[in-house]
Write a protein that holds these residues in place. Structure first.
Motif, PDB file in Angstrom:
ATOM      1  N   VAL A 312       0.848  -1.187   0.000  1.00  0.00           N
ATOM      2  CA  VAL A 312       0.000   0.000   0.000  1.00  0.00           C
ATOM      3  C   VAL A 312       0.886   1.240   0.000  1.00  0.00           C
ATOM      4  O   VAL A 312       1.811   1.354   0.809  1.00  0.00           O
ATOM      5  CB  VAL A 312      -0.936   0.032   1.229  1.00  0.00           C
ATOM      6  CG1 VAL A 312      -1.809   1.281   1.189  1.00  0.00           C
ATOM      7  CG2 VAL A 312      -1.790  -1.218   1.299  1.00  0.00           C
ATOM      8  N   ASP A 313       0.598   2.150  -0.916  1.00  0.00           N
ATOM      9  CA  ASP A 313       1.244   3.466  -0.932  1.00  0.00           C
ATOM     10  C   ASP A 313       0.152   4.515  -0.780  1.00  0.00           C
ATOM     11  O   ASP A 313      -0.831   4.513  -1.521  1.00  0.00           O
ATOM     12  CB  ASP A 313       1.987   3.702  -2.246  1.00  0.00           C
ATOM     13  CG  ASP A 313       3.218   2.824  -2.374  1.00  0.00           C
ATOM     14  OD1 ASP A 313       3.730   2.383  -1.330  1.00  0.00           O
ATOM     15  OD2 ASP A 313       3.650   2.567  -3.509  1.00  0.00           O
ATOM     16  N   SER A 314       0.343   5.417   0.180  1.00  0.00           N
ATOM     17  CA  SER A 314      -0.694   6.398   0.476  1.00  0.00           C
ATOM     18  C   SER A 314      -0.065   7.766   0.703  1.00  0.00           C
ATOM     19  O   SER A 314       0.972   7.878   1.360  1.00  0.00           O
ATOM     20  CB  SER A 314      -1.470   5.980   1.729  1.00  0.00           C
ATOM     21  OG  SER A 314      -2.368   6.987   2.135  1.00  0.00           O
ATOM     22  N   ILE A 315      -0.693   8.799   0.131  1.00  0.00           N
ATOM     23  CA  ILE A 315      -0.311  10.189   0.382  1.00  0.00           C
ATOM     24  C   ILE A 315      -1.574  10.929   0.800  1.00  0.00           C
ATOM     25  O   ILE A 315      -2.570  10.929   0.069  1.00  0.00           O
ATOM     26  CB  ILE A 315       0.285  10.867  -0.868  1.00  0.00           C
ATOM     27  CG1 ILE A 315       1.468  10.063  -1.406  1.00  0.00           C
ATOM     28  CG2 ILE A 315       0.723  12.289  -0.550  1.00  0.00           C
ATOM     29  CD1 ILE A 315       2.021  10.604  -2.717  1.00  0.00           C
ATOM     30  N   SER A 316      -1.550  11.542   1.962  1.00  0.00           N
ATOM     31  CA  SER A 316      -2.742  12.233   2.459  1.00  0.00           C
ATOM     32  C   SER A 316      -2.398  13.655   2.872  1.00  0.00           C
ATOM     33  O   SER A 316      -1.299  13.926   3.365  1.00  0.00           O
ATOM     34  CB  SER A 316      -3.361  11.479   3.635  1.00  0.00           C
ATOM     35  OG  SER A 316      -2.445  11.366   4.701  1.00  0.00           O
ATOM     36  N   LEU A 364       2.713   7.296   3.498  1.00  0.00           N
ATOM     37  CA  LEU A 364       2.833   5.975   4.094  1.00  0.00           C
ATOM     38  C   LEU A 364       3.105   4.950   3.001  1.00  0.00           C
ATOM     39  O   LEU A 364       2.405   4.911   1.983  1.00  0.00           O
ATOM     40  CB  LEU A 364       1.552   5.590   4.837  1.00  0.00           C
ATOM     41  CG  LEU A 364       1.262   6.285   6.173  1.00  0.00           C
ATOM     42  CD1 LEU A 364      -0.114   5.912   6.671  1.00  0.00           C
ATOM     43  CD2 LEU A 364       2.317   5.921   7.207  1.00  0.00           C
ATOM     44  N   GLU A 365       4.109   4.137   3.231  1.00  0.00           N
ATOM     45  CA  GLU A 365       4.375   2.989   2.372  1.00  0.00           C
ATOM     46  C   GLU A 365       4.414   1.759   3.261  1.00  0.00           C
ATOM     47  O   GLU A 365       5.126   1.746   4.268  1.00  0.00           O
ATOM     48  CB  GLU A 365       5.706   3.146   1.642  1.00  0.00           C
ATOM     49  CG  GLU A 365       5.786   4.347   0.721  1.00  0.00           C
ATOM     50  CD  GLU A 365       7.159   4.496   0.096  1.00  0.00           C
ATOM     51  OE1 GLU A 365       7.939   3.520   0.159  1.00  0.00           O
ATOM     52  OE2 GLU A 365       7.462   5.574  -0.436  1.00  0.00           O
ATOM     53  N   MET A 395       7.034  -0.693   7.221  1.00  0.00           N
ATOM     54  CA  MET A 395       6.319   0.546   7.013  1.00  0.00           C
ATOM     55  C   MET A 395       7.294   1.711   7.007  1.00  0.00           C
ATOM     56  O   MET A 395       8.216   1.769   7.828  1.00  0.00           O
ATOM     57  CB  MET A 395       5.265   0.778   8.098  1.00  0.00           C
ATOM     58  CG  MET A 395       4.341   1.940   7.777  1.00  0.00           C
ATOM     59  SD  MET A 395       3.409   2.461   9.214  1.00  0.00           S
ATOM     60  CE  MET A 395       4.719   3.139  10.214  1.00  0.00           C
ATOM     61  N   LYS A 396       7.062   2.632   6.069  1.00  0.00           N
ATOM     62  CA  LYS A 396       7.837   3.871   6.012  1.00  0.00           C
ATOM     63  C   LYS A 396       6.855   5.034   6.057  1.00  0.00           C
ATOM     64  O   LYS A 396       5.908   5.082   5.278  1.00  0.00           O
ATOM     65  CB  LYS A 396       8.671   3.939   4.736  1.00  0.00           C
ATOM     66  CG  LYS A 396       9.519   5.203   4.625  1.00  0.00           C
ATOM     67  CD  LYS A 396      10.365   5.205   3.363  1.00  0.00           C
ATOM     68  CE  LYS A 396      11.201   6.471   3.265  1.00  0.00           C
ATOM     69  NZ  LYS A 396      12.026   6.497   2.032  1.00  0.00           N
ATOM     70  N   GLN A 397       7.073   5.934   6.984  1.00  0.00           N
ATOM     71  CA  GLN A 397       6.180   7.080   7.149  1.00  0.00           C
ATOM     72  C   GLN A 397       6.980   8.368   7.094  1.00  0.00           C
ATOM     73  O   GLN A 397       7.937   8.561   7.844  1.00  0.00           O
ATOM     74  CB  GLN A 397       5.431   7.000   8.469  1.00  0.00           C
ATOM     75  CG  GLN A 397       4.573   8.233   8.758  1.00  0.00           C
ATOM     76  CD  GLN A 397       3.812   8.109  10.061  1.00  0.00           C
ATOM     77  OE1 GLN A 397       2.952   7.257  10.203  1.00  0.00           O
ATOM     78  NE2 GLN A 397       4.142   8.959  11.023  1.00  0.00           N
ATOM     79  N   GLY A 398       6.574   9.269   6.208  1.00  0.00           N
ATOM     80  CA  GLY A 398       7.148  10.606   6.156  1.00  0.00           C
ATOM     81  C   GLY A 398       6.078  11.624   6.493  1.00  0.00           C
ATOM     82  O   GLY A 398       4.905  11.444   6.165  1.00  0.00           O
TER      83      GLY A 398
END
Length: 751
Positions: A312-316, A364-365, A395-398
């Motif tokens: 899952v790749d997410s940009i919010s 989030l990746e 998980m990678k979170q920026g």
């Protein structure tokens, strides 16, 4: 079938013959049987074997694909109130977006944290935090299991489990085309095809595309706020090389862009319009692959293997002040080296950064792999299951959070780059014994071990006056032994009662957002014990059923997410800690009746009474508020739903089924994301009620649905909160509005 060994092993559940369980038309066309009707018998796999819903000695709610389609249930949010005790919680504190929304059950899991307490499963595979939000595309049924499910379902099921089972391809070629539109210019197209490819191979494919204009206006940017578009697909290939072996290859993909409501609209506008001056569409790409193998080794022993992967790749994005703000720019200094010891290069803020207004972005990746092996068998009065489980979750979170000088707050920027690697394994087993024809005794246990390894860095620059930067490195291990015991007894052929004691466990972890030093802030395991008594009854003719459950839950070392003031007056500090011991008790009721050939009624009710037995909420400055005796946040005390249906015979083989539903959610409290809220401050969210109506026409391969959601056009909010920067007596109160009255139509053709 989901568990092949059932074909050859005698089930222990009251001698029910399950050879034809779970068979249903591949594409139901919403057809309704003619003549006298009984309640449709639903089969579930809540105990990893197929049983009728009324024969399972545990609190389970289930809906098959036909019911999901008729009721217009598109995703898990549509299950609130329909499933007793199921609700949602915002796990991200002051981050009001979909990536930080979790499920709660019976009040357990209301705190969200970093891992959910209600596990979500698709075809038996656990779905990680960011990956659970797939819509209900092409489902054979949904099962909601209430209470700890750790023995058989595993991690993050302290409160319960949501088990989604997708449709299998059938023995003949079939397909459908479906079009849907509503008055807010929300358009959906769905197509599906299924059938055999050879004597041993069958396949199905289901795709859906959506383009939604949205019903909330951003009056500042002159655009729709909650517009959405996306594509999703699910495919399944079933290979049966011989009668005793079945292999399923399952894949799904979704790609969505959508606007998030953030904090929402000002309550005082009495509207759904938002004032955000910063908005970019959220993006989420979700891919899943899975292989399920069922092998009947002998007539009494079967092996099941579940292998799965999800990415899952997410940009919010959201506007933190939810308002029109001064866009005066200010350039803040870069940071080239850490000011902590040891000195390390800083990668996330090595260039000057210009801040203006307010903006928040989270990337989030997440990659997740799991493997489960189960060996199951049965002979005479004993049925048993044993298994092994392994998972890896990366998980990678920026995060980028900017506040410009025009805000009544110190200008600042935050840059974070955080990684979390979590892996673990478990061994588990469960056995059921029937000492008499009417009694069943079940025992189960699970040993679980998890490791959490974090890394990354955080930079905080406050007006070029206070600059903090530090690495985040940590490693923690957690393990647990949990068990369950249950006794059920058939009072009669149509009434079952049971008593269950089950232990729940939620592994500890390490905070993603530590305070402004390089300290690593781990938190410990959360444990619980669930005591439950239930009764399931049905009429002899199968036209009425009633299920009830009473429960009491004791929770120790409760993980609580807390947003506390910063003693230096710069930014809030978000931490999770084992802050409390608490309890939850309640009652759950489900009723289902077919009063005449035409008239049906179903209803559900939940009363949830929660309490902090011991909870001293503290902030970083050492201040404290005694919350002992308080009700949990995000937990309505009462929820209720009812649906009445009436079937009209129209002649010529046509039918029209009319459905009228009512949903009620009690008021509840929620934590505040305001930087100026006093310690322990809670928002009061009002109760909500909604009427929905649908009419479904069927004739041969055609069906058409006309519906009205929110029939009385109620303006209510899923969550309220004050703006974050001003004192509460000056701040605006915002609410995230729910959908207004909506007219829509759906047309389907099956072939």
């Amino acid at each position: 079938m989901d568990n092949l060994y059932i074909r050859s092993i005698r089930p222990i559940a009251r001698g029910v013959a399950l050879a034809t369980a779970l068979t249903q038309p591949l594409f139901s066309h919403l057809a309704v049987a003619q003549g006298p009707r009984a309640i449709e018998e639903v089969y579930v796999t809540a105990r990893k074997r197929e049983e009728t819903l009324q024969d399972v000695p545990m609190a389970v709610s289930a809906m098959d694909g036909l019911k999901i389609e008729k009721a217009g249930i598109d995703d898990v949010g549509d299950l609130y109130t329909r499933v007793p005790g199921l609700f949602y919680t915002l796990g991200g504190g002051a981050t009001p977006n979909s990536d930080f929304t979790y499920l709660s059950m019976r009040g357990v899991g209301f705190n969200g944290g970093l891992e959910p307490a209600v596990g979500v499963f698709i075809d038996g595979m656990y779905q990680p935090q960011v990956g659970f939000d797939l819509g209900f595309l092409d489902l054979a049924r949904v099962e909601v299991l209430r209470g700890p499910q750790g023995t058989l379902f595993g991690r993050n099921t302290q409160a319960g489990a949501l088990n989604m089972v997708t449709r299998d391809p059938g023995d003949s070629f079939e397909g459908l085309v479906e079009l849907e539109a509503d008055e807010h210019e929300d358009y959906r197209v769905r197509a599906a095809v299924s059938g055999p490819l050879s004597d041993t191979l069958a396949a199905r494919l289901n795709v859906e595309a959506r383009d939604a204009e949205g019903w909330s206006d951003n009056v500042t940017l002159n655009r729709k706020q909650n517009d959405a578009e996306g594509f999703s697909a699910r495919g399944k290939l079933v290979w049966t090389p011989r009668e005793s072996l079945e292999i399923k290859f399952i894949g799904d993909y979704s790609d969505r862009e959508f606007g998030d409501l953030g904090y929402g609209a000002p309550i005082n506008c009495d509207c759904t319009d938002v004032l955000h001056d910063f908005q970019q569409d959220d993006e989420k790409e979700n891919t899943g692959l899975q292989m399920n193998i069922d092998w009947a080794i002998t007539d009494t022993v079967a092996l099941t293997s579940l292998t799965g992967y999800r990415s899952v790749d997410s940009i919010s994005f959201y506007d933190p002040d939810s308002n029109v703000s001064d866009q005066t720019p200010l350039t803040l200094l870069p940071i080239t080296e850490s000011t902590t010891t040891p000195v390390v290069p800083i990668a996330v803020a090595s260039e000057p950064i210009t801040v203006a207004g307010t903006s928040h972005r989270t990337d989030l990746e997440q990659d997740f792999f799991s493997q489960e092996l189960r060996l199951a068998g049965g002979a005479d009065d004993l049925t048993w299951l044993a298994g092994l489980y392994y998972f890896e979750q990366k998980m990678k979170q920026g995060r980028k959070f900017d506040i410009g000088p025009g805000i009544p707050y110190l200008p600042l920027y935050i840059r974070e780059d955080f990684t979390e690697d979590r892996d673990g394994w478990a061994v588990f087993g469960q056995a059921s014994y029937t000492p008499t024809e009417r009694m069943e005794v079940t025992l189960g246990a699970r040993y679980s071990k998890e490791n959490v390894d974090i890394g990354g860095e955080r930079v905080l620059n406050v007006a070029n006056a206070s600059i903090f930067s530090f690495p985040k490195i940590g490693d923690e291990d957690y393990d647990n032994i949990s068990g369950m015991a249950s006794v059920s007894y058939d009072i009669s052929d149509t009434m079952l009662t049971y008593v269950t004691v089950a232990m729940g466990w939620k592994a500890g972890g390490i905070n993603r957002f530590p305070s402004r030093d390089n300290a690593i802030l781990p938190y410990d395991d959360e444990t619980s014990v669930n005591y439950e008594w239930g009764v399931k009854a049905s009429s002899a003719d199968g036209r009425f059923s009633a299920n009830a459950a009473l429960y009491w839950i004791d929770i120790e070392d409760q993980q609580l997410l807390t947003v506390v003031p910063d003693p230096q007056g710069a930014t809030p500090i978000t931490t999770i800690d084992n802050a409390a011991s608490s309890s939850s008790r309640g009652i759950e009721l489900e009723l289902n009746g077919q009063f005449t050939e035409a008239l049906g009624l179903e209803a559900s009710y939940a009363y949830t009474d929660t309490e902090f037995d011991e909870y001293l909420q503290k902030d970083a400055a050492g201040n404290s508020v005694d919350r002992s005796g308080d009700h949990f946040e995000y937990v309505p005390e009462n929820t209720f739903s009812a649906t009445a249906s009436y079937l009209f015979q129209m002649g010529g083989g046509a039918t029209v089924e009319a459905l009228l539903s009512y949903q009620y959610t009690d008021s509840f409290t929620s934590g505040s994301g305001s930087f100026n809220a006093p310690l322990g401050f809670l928002n009061e969210n009002d109760s909500q009620s909604r009427w929905n109506a649908r009419a479904v026409w069927n004739r041969d391969a055609w069906s058409a649905t006309v519906y009205v959601e929110n029939l009385t056009d109620e303006l209510d909010y899923s969550l309220i909160d004050y703006g974050p920067f001003l004192p509460l007596d000056q701040a605006t109160l915002y609410g995230k509005p729910r959908e207004p009255r909506t007219f829509g139509v759906k047309v389907r053709y099956g072939f």
